[in-house]
Design a protein around this motif. Structure first.
Motif, PDB file in Angstrom:
ATOM      1  N   GLU A  64       0.832  -1.203   0.000  1.00 58.47           N
ATOM      2  CA  GLU A  64       0.000   0.000   0.000  1.00 58.47           C
ATOM      3  C   GLU A  64       0.865   1.251   0.000  1.00 58.47           C
ATOM      4  O   GLU A  64       1.945   1.285   0.598  1.00 58.47           O
ATOM      5  N   LEU A  65       0.390   2.303  -0.661  1.00 61.28           N
ATOM      6  CA  LEU A  65       1.196   3.503  -0.841  1.00 61.28           C
ATOM      7  C   LEU A  65       1.502   4.209   0.477  1.00 61.28           C
ATOM      8  O   LEU A  65       2.501   4.922   0.577  1.00 61.28           O
ATOM      9  N   ASN A  66       0.663   4.017   1.485  1.00 60.26           N
ATOM     10  CA  ASN A  66       0.906   4.655   2.776  1.00 60.26           C
ATOM     11  C   ASN A  66       1.535   3.706   3.790  1.00 60.26           C
ATOM     12  O   ASN A  66       1.552   3.985   4.987  1.00 60.26           O
ATOM     13  N   ALA A  67       2.061   2.580   3.318  1.00 63.69           N
ATOM     14  CA  ALA A  67       2.558   1.527   4.200  1.00 63.69           C
ATOM     15  C   ALA A  67       3.529   2.004   5.277  1.00 63.69           C
ATOM     16  O   ALA A  67       3.432   1.574   6.426  1.00 63.69           O
ATOM     17  N   PRO A  68       4.485   2.895   4.981  1.00 61.49           N
ATOM     18  CA  PRO A  68       5.462   3.266   6.012  1.00 61.49           C
ATOM     19  C   PRO A  68       4.894   4.056   7.185  1.00 61.49           C
ATOM     20  O   PRO A  68       5.541   4.153   8.228  1.00 61.49           O
ATOM     21  N   LEU A  69       3.677   4.644   7.031  1.00 67.38           N
ATOM     22  CA  LEU A  69       3.130   5.402   8.164  1.00 67.38           C
ATOM     23  C   LEU A  69       1.651   5.132   8.401  1.00 67.38           C
ATOM     24  O   LEU A  69       0.970   5.868   9.117  1.00 67.38           O
ATOM     25  N   ARG A  70       1.132   4.056   7.841  1.00 65.83           N
ATOM     26  CA  ARG A  70      -0.306   3.806   7.913  1.00 65.83           C
ATOM     27  C   ARG A  70      -0.793   3.666   9.356  1.00 65.83           C
ATOM     28  O   ARG A  70      -1.944   4.014   9.666  1.00 65.83           O
ATOM     29  N   ASP A  71       0.028   3.143  10.261  1.00 62.87           N
ATOM     30  CA  ASP A  71      -0.382   2.967  11.652  1.00 62.87           C
ATOM     31  C   ASP A  71       0.255   3.988  12.585  1.00 62.87           C
ATOM     32  O   ASP A  71       0.151   3.864  13.808  1.00 62.87           O
ATOM     33  N   ALA A  72       0.932   4.981  12.040  1.00 61.00           N
ATOM     34  CA  ALA A  72       1.616   5.982  12.858  1.00 61.00           C
ATOM     35  C   ALA A  72       0.713   7.191  13.096  1.00 61.00           C
ATOM     36  O   ALA A  72      -0.095   7.542  12.232  1.00 61.00           O
ATOM     37  N   PRO A  73       0.836   7.863  14.247  1.00 64.05           N
ATOM     38  CA  PRO A  73       0.153   9.143  14.427  1.00 64.05           C
ATOM     39  C   PRO A  73       0.641  10.104  13.345  1.00 64.05           C
ATOM     40  O   PRO A  73       1.841  10.333  13.213  1.00 64.05           O
ATOM     41  N   SER A  74      -0.266  10.650  12.558  1.00 59.15           N
ATOM     42  CA  SER A  74       0.149  11.470  11.420  1.00 59.15           C
ATOM     43  C   SER A  74      -0.884  12.556  11.157  1.00 59.15           C
ATOM     44  O   SER A  74      -1.953  12.602  11.776  1.00 59.15           O
ATOM     45  N   SER A  75      -0.558  13.414  10.204  1.00 56.55           N
ATOM     46  CA  SER A  75      -1.431  14.519   9.832  1.00 56.55           C
ATOM     47  C   SER A  75      -1.325  14.746   8.330  1.00 56.55           C
ATOM     48  O   SER A  75      -0.275  14.493   7.736  1.00 56.55           O
ATOM     49  N   PRO A  76      -2.390  15.233   7.693  1.00 54.04           N
ATOM     50  CA  PRO A  76      -2.245  15.655   6.300  1.00 54.04           C
ATOM     51  C   PRO A  76      -1.168  16.738   6.194  1.00 54.04           C
ATOM     52  O   PRO A  76      -1.076  17.617   7.051  1.00 54.04           O
ATOM     53  N   VAL A  77      -0.352  16.668   5.160  1.00 55.39           N
ATOM     54  CA  VAL A  77       0.740  17.622   5.004  1.00 55.39           C
ATOM     55  C   VAL A  77       0.236  19.057   4.908  1.00 55.39           C
ATOM     56  O   VAL A  77       0.812  19.972   5.495  1.00 55.39           O
ATOM     57  N   HIS A  78      -0.855  19.259   4.210  1.00 57.51           N
ATOM     58  CA  HIS A  78      -1.326  20.622   3.928  1.00 57.51           C
ATOM     59  C   HIS A  78      -2.448  21.090   4.852  1.00 57.51           C
ATOM     60  O   HIS A  78      -2.979  22.176   4.665  1.00 57.51           O
ATOM     61  N   LEU A  79      -2.808  20.282   5.845  1.00 58.42           N
ATOM     62  CA  LEU A  79      -3.843  20.681   6.797  1.00 58.42           C
ATOM     63  C   LEU A  79      -3.502  20.054   8.142  1.00 58.42           C
ATOM     64  O   LEU A  79      -3.960  18.963   8.473  1.00 58.42           O
ATOM     65  N   ILE A  80      -2.677  20.743   8.931  1.00 58.08           N
ATOM     66  CA  ILE A  80      -2.121  20.163  10.142  1.00 58.08           C
ATOM     67  C   ILE A  80      -3.213  19.870  11.168  1.00 58.08           C
ATOM     68  O   ILE A  80      -4.021  20.735  11.517  1.00 58.08           O
ATOM     69  N   ASN A  81      -3.223  18.642  11.647  1.00 53.64           N
ATOM     70  CA  ASN A  81      -4.158  18.213  12.682  1.00 53.64           C
ATOM     71  C   ASN A  81      -3.715  18.769  14.030  1.00 53.64           C
ATOM     72  O   ASN A  81      -2.600  18.497  14.477  1.00 53.64           O
ATOM     73  N   PRO A  82      -4.565  19.541  14.736  1.00 54.09           N
ATOM     74  CA  PRO A  82      -4.155  20.165  16.001  1.00 54.09           C
ATOM     75  C   PRO A  82      -3.741  19.168  17.076  1.00 54.09           C
ATOM     76  O   PRO A  82      -2.791  19.417  17.820  1.00 54.09           O
ATOM     77  N   SER A  83      -4.419  18.020  17.171  1.00 52.27           N
ATOM     78  CA  SER A  83      -4.056  17.041  18.200  1.00 52.27           C
ATOM     79  C   SER A  83      -2.707  16.401  17.889  1.00 52.27           C
ATOM     80  O   SER A  83      -1.913  16.128  18.800  1.00 52.27           O
ATOM     81  N   TRP A  84      -2.440  16.161  16.603  1.00 55.92           N
ATOM     82  CA  TRP A  84      -1.129  15.637  16.215  1.00 55.92           C
ATOM     83  C   TRP A  84      -0.043  16.654  16.534  1.00 55.92           C
ATOM     84  O   TRP A  84       1.001  16.312  17.087  1.00 55.92           O
ATOM     85  N   LEU A  85      -0.289  17.917  16.220  1.00 54.77           N
ATOM     86  CA  LEU A  85       0.682  18.968  16.486  1.00 54.77           C
ATOM     87  C   LEU A  85       0.936  19.104  17.985  1.00 54.77           C
ATOM     88  O   LEU A  85       2.081  19.302  18.422  1.00 54.77           O
ATOM     89  N   SER A  86      -0.109  18.962  18.789  1.00 55.15           N
ATOM     90  CA  SER A  86       0.048  19.020  20.246  1.00 55.15           C
ATOM     91  C   SER A  86       0.946  17.899  20.744  1.00 55.15           C
ATOM     92  O   SER A  86       1.788  18.100  21.624  1.00 55.15           O
ATOM     93  N   ARG A  87       0.791  16.693  20.153  1.00 58.82           N
ATOM     94  CA  ARG A  87       1.652  15.569  20.532  1.00 58.82           C
ATOM     95  C   ARG A  87       3.103  15.855  20.178  1.00 58.82           C
ATOM     96  O   ARG A  87       4.016  15.565  20.960  1.00 58.82           O
ATOM     97  N   ILE A  88       3.336  16.427  19.001  1.00 60.15           N
ATOM     98  CA  ILE A  88       4.693  16.763  18.580  1.00 60.15           C
ATOM     99  C   ILE A  88       5.341  17.700  19.590  1.00 60.15           C
ATOM    100  O   ILE A  88       6.486  17.500  20.017  1.00 60.15           O
ATOM    101  N   ARG A  89       4.608  18.707  20.014  1.00 60.32           N
ATOM    102  CA  ARG A  89       5.162  19.683  20.956  1.00 60.32           C
ATOM    103  C   ARG A  89       5.451  19.049  22.312  1.00 60.32           C
ATOM    104  O   ARG A  89       6.451  19.385  22.956  1.00 60.32           O
TER     105      ARG A  89
END
Length: 350
Positions: A182-207
């Motif tokens: 699958e094209l998303n195989a390397p991050l399909r199960d990882a916490p992630s966000s769309p590149v062009h629309l940052i998910n606030p909860s994902w960004l909070s985890r990063i911080r």
């Protein structure tokens, strides 16, 4: 404003993104690492849309990532650190094969995340699941997104070490290939966000992770990586599998246990003997997701560590870096143990 000489450095390691299929319509039969990085950038230029002169390339390797070596990891780590220190480099993109990208992601996160954050730059790992001459090759779009992310305003997302595939971004340490094609195989199960629309909860985890993380770990010299192997617990496991290592100069073992990290009873005594001999032991799970914790002392003796959410391949890299850092610390008169350094990599805020 960017100066005329500022650029994004793209470091090529090979992989499917640089692969060629004999029959472009049959992507399962291809050879990885066949296209030079400059040619890959050149042929992708129309879709990337980056002006000439804003990209520089460094072909560090051009291999199938299943053949990745520790020596190459050392070379990559040093190249990325040098690029981050270069004031003309805006960010670094690494093109890499997906088979071992999780090890490289964990490695780069451990050795240069703080440097990237301090300098306000991003390192991005990307690649492809389809060879470069496939009609629907995903490499150009992944590369385009990575180049965009490398130069994106820091107010949108902090600096650091990331991975990008199929229009989504994750921390590089969260990369883990969980599907064969699958094209998303390397991050399909990882916490992630769309590149062009940052998910606030994902960004909070990063911080949260960045605020809680410790200093970068040292990079082992090419010939100084500790010898660490992975053993997978399974039905009918034999004690001989572990006893073999008592006669070898091994420095660490990662146990890919069943379920929550369970280890076959036949392995308890020989693993205890290895631990008493001074071999570092980290317990992960063969399941591929979830957390691993230590159990009762009878099964998990003192000195063992739990890999937390790290997969066994990531835990192996973490254990190698921890063992090396402990030796460096001892030579510098510091008392930190390999367990201390391992925890710095494996333990993340919830």
């Amino acid at each position: 404003m960017k100066s005329p000489n500022q650029h994004v450095l793209v470091i090529g390691m090979g992989g499917t993104i640089a692969g060629l299929a004999e029959d472009p319509e049959n992507p399962s039969a291809y050879r990885a690492g066949q296209v030079a990085l400059e040619a890959l950038i050149s042929t992708s230029k129309p879709s990337i849309g980056v002006a000439q002169g804003e990209i520089r390339t460094q072909q560090l390797a051009n291999i199938d990532s299943r053949d990745l070596s520790e020596a190459l990891l050392t070379q990559l780590g040093l190249a990325v650190r040098a690029a981050l220190d270069n004031p003309l480099v805006l960010g670094v993109v690494v093109t890499h094969g997906t088979d071992t990208i999780e090890e490289t992601g964990l490695f780069l996160d451990a050795i240069c995340r703080k440097q990237a954050e301090r300098l306000g730059k991003r390192v991005i790992l990307t690649g492809a699941m389809l060879p470069s001459n496939h009609p629907q090759a995903d490499g150009p779009l992944n590369l385009q997104a990575s180049l965009y992310w490398a130069q994106m305003d820091l107010e949108t997302c902090p600096a650091g070490v990331f991975g990008i595939f199929a229009g989504r971004v994750c921390l590089a340490r969260d990369l883990a290939k969980r599907h064969t094609n699958e094209l998303n195989a390397p991050l399909r199960d990882a916490p992630s966000s769309p590149v062009h629309l940052i998910n606030p909860s994902w960004l909070s985890r990063i911080r949260r992770i960045q605020a809680d993380s410790g200093p970068d770990l040292p990079i082992p010299a090419e010939d100084a990586w500790p010898w660490v192997e992975i053993l997978t617990s399974h039905t009918g496991a034999r004690s001989e599998t572990v006893l073999h290592w008592l006669t070898q100069p091994i420095q660490g073992l990662v146990i890919a246990g069943t379920g929550m990290g369970g280890v076959h009873a036949a392995w308890h005594k020989p693993l205890n003997a290895l631990a008493e001999k001074g071999v570092a032991i980290a317990k992960a799970s063969r399941v591929g997701a979830g957390h691993v914790h230590l159990n009762l002392p009878e099964t998990d003796p003192a000195g063992w560590v739990a890999a937390g959410s790290l997969t066994a391949p990531k835990a192996r890299i973490a254990l190698q870096l921890a063992l090396y850092a402990a030796v460096e610390a001892k030579q510098g008169g510091k008392s930190m143990t390999w367990q201390d350094f391992f925890a710095r990599i494996a333990v993340l805020p919830e």
